[in-house]
Design a protein around this motif. Structure first.
Motif, short mmCIF file in Angstrom:
data_model
loop_
_atom_site.label_atom_id
_atom_site.label_comp_id
_atom_site.label_asym_id
_atom_site.label_seq_id
_atom_site.Cartn_x
_atom_site.Cartn_y
_atom_site.Cartn_z
N ASP A 21 -2.90 -7.27 2.50
CA ASP A 21 -1.53 -7.46 2.94
C ASP A 21 -0.70 -6.18 2.99
OD1 ASP A 21 -1.71 -10.30 3.20
OD2 ASP A 21 -1.66 -10.44 1.03
N GLY A 22 -1.27 -5.04 2.61
CA GLY A 22 -0.51 -3.79 2.59
C GLY A 22 -0.11 -3.36 3.99
N ASN A 23 1.09 -2.83 4.10
CA ASN A 23 1.64 -2.41 5.39
C ASN A 23 2.00 -0.93 5.40
OD1 ASN A 23 1.82 -5.15 6.57
ND2 ASN A 23 3.33 -5.45 4.97
N TYR A 24 1.83 -0.31 6.55
CA TYR A 24 2.28 1.06 6.81
C TYR A 24 1.70 2.07 5.81
CZ TYR A 24 5.29 -1.79 9.64
OH TYR A 24 5.73 -2.71 10.53
N ASN A 25 0.42 1.95 5.53
CA ASN A 25 -0.29 2.90 4.69
C ASN A 25 -1.12 3.84 5.57
OD1 ASN A 25 0.20 1.78 1.89
ND2 ASN A 25 -0.64 -0.02 2.91
N THR A 26 -1.31 5.06 5.08
CA THR A 26 -2.15 6.03 5.78
C THR A 26 -3.18 6.57 4.80
OG1 THR A 26 -0.36 6.68 7.27
CG2 THR A 26 -2.18 8.22 7.03
N ALA A 27 -4.44 6.47 5.17
CA ALA A 27 -5.53 6.97 4.32
C ALA A 27 -6.48 7.78 5.19
CB ALA A 27 -6.27 5.80 3.68
N ILE A 28 -6.66 9.05 4.81
CA ILE A 28 -7.52 9.94 5.56
C ILE A 28 -8.41 10.70 4.60
CG2 ILE A 28 -7.63 11.91 7.15
CD1 ILE A 28 -4.85 11.06 8.16
N GLY A 29 -9.71 10.62 4.80
CA GLY A 29 -10.63 11.40 3.98
C GLY A 29 -11.90 10.65 3.67
N GLY A 30 -12.85 11.36 3.13
CA GLY A 30 -14.11 10.74 2.76
C GLY A 30 -14.02 10.07 1.41
N SER A 31 -14.91 9.17 1.16
CA SER A 31 -15.01 8.45 -0.11
C SER A 31 -13.72 7.74 -0.50
CB SER A 31 -15.49 9.37 -1.21
OG SER A 31 -16.81 9.76 -0.96
N ALA A 32 -13.17 7.05 0.43
CA ALA A 32 -12.22 6.00 0.18
C ALA A 32 -10.86 6.30 -0.41
CB ALA A 32 -12.91 4.95 -0.68
N PRO A 33 -10.02 7.06 0.24
CA PRO A 33 -8.63 7.11 -0.21
C PRO A 33 -8.03 5.70 -0.13
CG PRO A 33 -9.05 8.85 1.36
CD PRO A 33 -10.26 7.96 1.36
N LEU A 34 -7.22 5.33 -1.10
CA LEU A 34 -6.58 4.01 -1.18
C LEU A 34 -7.61 2.88 -1.11
CD1 LEU A 34 -3.46 4.73 1.03
CD2 LEU A 34 -3.40 4.12 -1.38
N TYR A 35 -8.76 3.08 -1.69
CA TYR A 35 -9.87 2.12 -1.62
C TYR A 35 -9.49 0.72 -2.12
CZ TYR A 35 -14.50 0.09 -2.41
OH TYR A 35 -15.60 -0.73 -2.40
N LEU A 36 -8.83 0.62 -3.27
CA LEU A 36 -8.52 -0.68 -3.86
C LEU A 36 -7.16 -1.23 -3.45
CD1 LEU A 36 -9.92 -0.16 -7.46
CD2 LEU A 36 -10.98 -1.35 -5.54
N ASN A 37 -6.43 -0.52 -2.60
CA ASN A 37 -5.12 -1.01 -2.19
C ASN A 37 -5.24 -2.40 -1.57
OD1 ASN A 37 -2.20 -0.12 -1.70
ND2 ASN A 37 -2.77 -0.99 0.27
N SER A 38 -4.52 -3.37 -2.15
CA SER A 38 -4.59 -4.73 -1.62
C SER A 38 -3.28 -5.12 -0.95
CB SER A 38 -4.94 -5.72 -2.72
OG SER A 38 -3.99 -5.66 -3.76
N SER A 39 -2.15 -4.77 -1.58
CA SER A 39 -0.88 -5.18 -0.99
C SER A 39 0.20 -4.12 -1.11
CB SER A 39 -0.41 -6.49 -1.62
OG SER A 39 -0.21 -6.32 -3.01
N GLY A 40 -0.14 -2.92 -1.55
CA GLY A 40 0.86 -1.85 -1.62
C GLY A 40 1.27 -1.39 -0.23
N ASP A 41 2.54 -1.06 -0.08
CA ASP A 41 3.08 -0.63 1.21
C ASP A 41 3.52 0.84 1.15
OD1 ASP A 41 2.87 -3.27 2.19
OD2 ASP A 41 4.85 -3.76 1.41
N TYR A 42 3.54 1.47 2.30
CA TYR A 42 4.08 2.82 2.48
C TYR A 42 3.44 3.87 1.58
CZ TYR A 42 7.59 0.03 4.85
OH TYR A 42 8.21 -0.86 5.67
N ASN A 43 2.13 3.85 1.45
CA ASN A 43 1.39 4.84 0.68
C ASN A 43 0.65 5.80 1.60
OD1 ASN A 43 1.72 3.84 -2.15
ND2 ASN A 43 0.82 2.01 -1.22
N ILE A 44 0.45 7.02 1.12
CA ILE A 44 -0.32 8.01 1.86
C ILE A 44 -1.38 8.57 0.91
CG2 ILE A 44 -0.30 10.24 3.04
CD1 ILE A 44 2.63 9.64 3.79
#
Length: 104
Positions: A21-44
């Motif tokens: 359910d997380g909205n407006y997140n950005t994750a870039i990179g190898g080996s899973a940036p924000l891997y466990l994010n389930s509902s957090g919003d506006y994360n980079i």
């Protein structure tokens, strides 16, 4: 796994893998940036394992390998550099622009 989240950007191996359910997140990179994010919003998360354990934390920025790695629910944190704020789990509004494990 994204079901209801919108406006997310994910580039790299298993980035935003657990997002539901997380909205407006950005994750870039190898080996899973924000891997466990389930509902957090506006994360980079930029970098190897950046903000890896974040689940519901919001408005966090993690740039660098393992930055904000242990963060789960804390919000409004800025971590720049290798291992910056690595052990921060639930302290809000911290910043760390360095290489190290502490939040001070």
């Amino acid at each position: 796994m994204n079901e209801n989240g919108r406006g997310n950007n994910a580039v790299g191996y298993r980035t935003l893998f657990s997002n539901v359910d997380g909205n407006y997140n950005t994750a870039i990179g190898g080996s899973a940036p924000l891997y466990l994010n389930s509902s957090g919003d506006y994360n980079i998360g930029l970098g190897y394992y950046a903000a890896y354990n974040n689940t519901t934390g919001e408005n966090n920025i993690a740039i660098g390998q393992n930055s904000l790695y242990e963060n789960t629910t804390a919000h409004s944190n800025l971590a720049i550099g290798v291992n910056a704020l690595f052990e921060n789990t639930n302290i809000n509004e911290s910043y760390g622009c360095f290489r190290g494990f502490s939040i001070v």
